[in-house]
Design a protein around this motif. Structure first.
Motif, short mmCIF file in Angstrom:
data_model
loop_
_atom_site.label_atom_id
_atom_site.label_comp_id
_atom_site.label_asym_id
_atom_site.label_seq_id
_atom_site.Cartn_x
_atom_site.Cartn_y
_atom_site.Cartn_z
N THR A 186 0.85 -1.19 0.00
CA THR A 186 0.00 0.00 0.00
C THR A 186 0.89 1.24 0.00
OG1 THR A 186 -0.08 0.16 2.41
CG2 THR A 186 -1.76 -1.22 1.33
N SER A 198 0.84 3.64 2.22
CA SER A 198 1.34 3.87 3.58
C SER A 198 2.49 2.92 3.92
CB SER A 198 0.22 3.76 4.61
OG SER A 198 -0.36 2.48 4.58
N THR A 210 -1.66 -1.77 -10.48
CA THR A 210 -2.53 -1.44 -9.34
C THR A 210 -3.73 -2.38 -9.31
OG1 THR A 210 -3.79 0.18 -10.62
CG2 THR A 210 -1.88 0.99 -9.38
N TYR A 211 -4.28 -2.51 -8.13
CA TYR A 211 -5.49 -3.30 -7.93
C TYR A 211 -6.37 -2.56 -6.93
CZ TYR A 211 -8.55 -7.27 -6.98
OH TYR A 211 -9.64 -8.06 -6.85
N GLY A 212 -7.67 -2.46 -7.22
CA GLY A 212 -8.57 -1.72 -6.34
C GLY A 212 -8.53 -0.24 -6.67
N HIS A 222 -9.20 4.09 -4.96
CA HIS A 222 -9.37 5.05 -3.87
C HIS A 222 -8.56 4.61 -2.64
CE1 HIS A 222 -12.28 7.13 -6.30
NE2 HIS A 222 -12.96 6.01 -6.46
N ASN A 223 -9.22 4.51 -1.49
CA ASN A 223 -8.51 4.16 -0.26
C ASN A 223 -8.10 2.70 -0.20
OD1 ASN A 223 -8.82 6.77 0.65
ND2 ASN A 223 -10.72 6.34 1.74
N ARG A 224 -8.61 1.88 -1.14
CA ARG A 224 -8.29 0.45 -1.13
C ARG A 224 -7.29 0.08 -2.22
NH1 ARG A 224 -13.03 -2.46 1.47
NH2 ARG A 224 -14.21 -0.78 2.37
N LYS A 225 -6.71 1.06 -2.86
CA LYS A 225 -5.76 0.78 -3.93
C LYS A 225 -4.49 0.16 -3.36
CE LYS A 225 -4.98 3.65 -7.41
NZ LYS A 225 -4.46 4.80 -8.18
N VAL A 226 -4.02 -0.90 -4.01
CA VAL A 226 -2.76 -1.53 -3.65
C VAL A 226 -1.90 -1.66 -4.90
CG1 VAL A 226 -3.75 -2.79 -1.69
CG2 VAL A 226 -3.63 -3.89 -3.95
#
Length: 199
Positions: A156, A158, A186-188, A190-194
């Motif tokens: 992620t 973070s 990338t996968y996902g 907004h806040n769930r992007k990894v």
């Protein structure tokens, strides 16, 4: 309450200058987002957070409309908003056309009341200074990333910040650059992007 500050090199100077000029800048304690303000105000009034958000959004829409129609907008004790335009400098105003003039920014001029709220605050030199990214090369960070992805299916933003010591914005920019280069995918969203290793 106090205003915390530190010194930064004045812009426009050479990076290798021996004794660069320094100017004081306010050190931010972080960003207080709108959602947090809605909750704080809601706790101390009869307004619900959703009502405050709706009212503010309606007010912003009307401010935009008024600015688009050439008005300066006065927003109570907050102050005044107006549009700023730019062009090349000229000595004869007939030598420049509208196509060469463009929007630049929105001016904000605080009211006298607003400025008065900060004049008496003490100024304190910040012990921690400005947040800065940890010094490292892209290759060093890529090695850390590879090692991380050898042991984890994804990373992620973070986690990349913690891994490399980059600040949030720089970490995000670098991850997106690695995606653009085909190094990551990338996968996902907004806040769930990894971020995953591109096979």
């Amino acid at each position: 309450m106090a205003i915390y500050y530190d010194f930064r090199k004045k812009p426009g100077q050479k990076s290798d200058e021996e004794n660069p000029l320094m100017t004081p800048r306010v050190v931010s304690s972080g960003t207080c987002k709108a959602e947090a303000l809605y909750e704080i105000v809601s706790d101390g009034t009869t307004f619900q957070a959703g009502e405050l958000e709706g009212a503010l959004n309606a007010l912003i829409d009307q401010m935009v409309y008024q600015l688009q129609h050439g008005h300066t907008v006065e927003l109570g004790k907050l102050g005044y908003f107006s549009l700023k335009i730019t062009s090349r400098e000229v000595t004869d105003k007939s030598s420049i056309h509208a196509q060469s003039i463009s929007f630049k920014n929105i001016n904000y001029r605080p009211s006298a009341w607003m400025k008065q709220q900060f004049i008496s605050l003490p100024l304190v030199r910040s012990a921690k200074g400005f947040n800065q990214s940890k010094e490292s090369t892209l290759e060093q960070r890529k090695r850390l990333l590879d090692h991380f992805l050898d042991n984890h299916p994804f990373i992620t933003r973070s986690e990349y910040t913690g891994l490399t010591g980059l600040l949030k914005k720089k970490a995000l920019e670098e991850l997106n650059q690695l995606v653009a280069e085909g190094y990551l995918a990338t996968y996902g969203g907004h806040n769930r992007k990894v971020y995953i290793r591109k096979r």
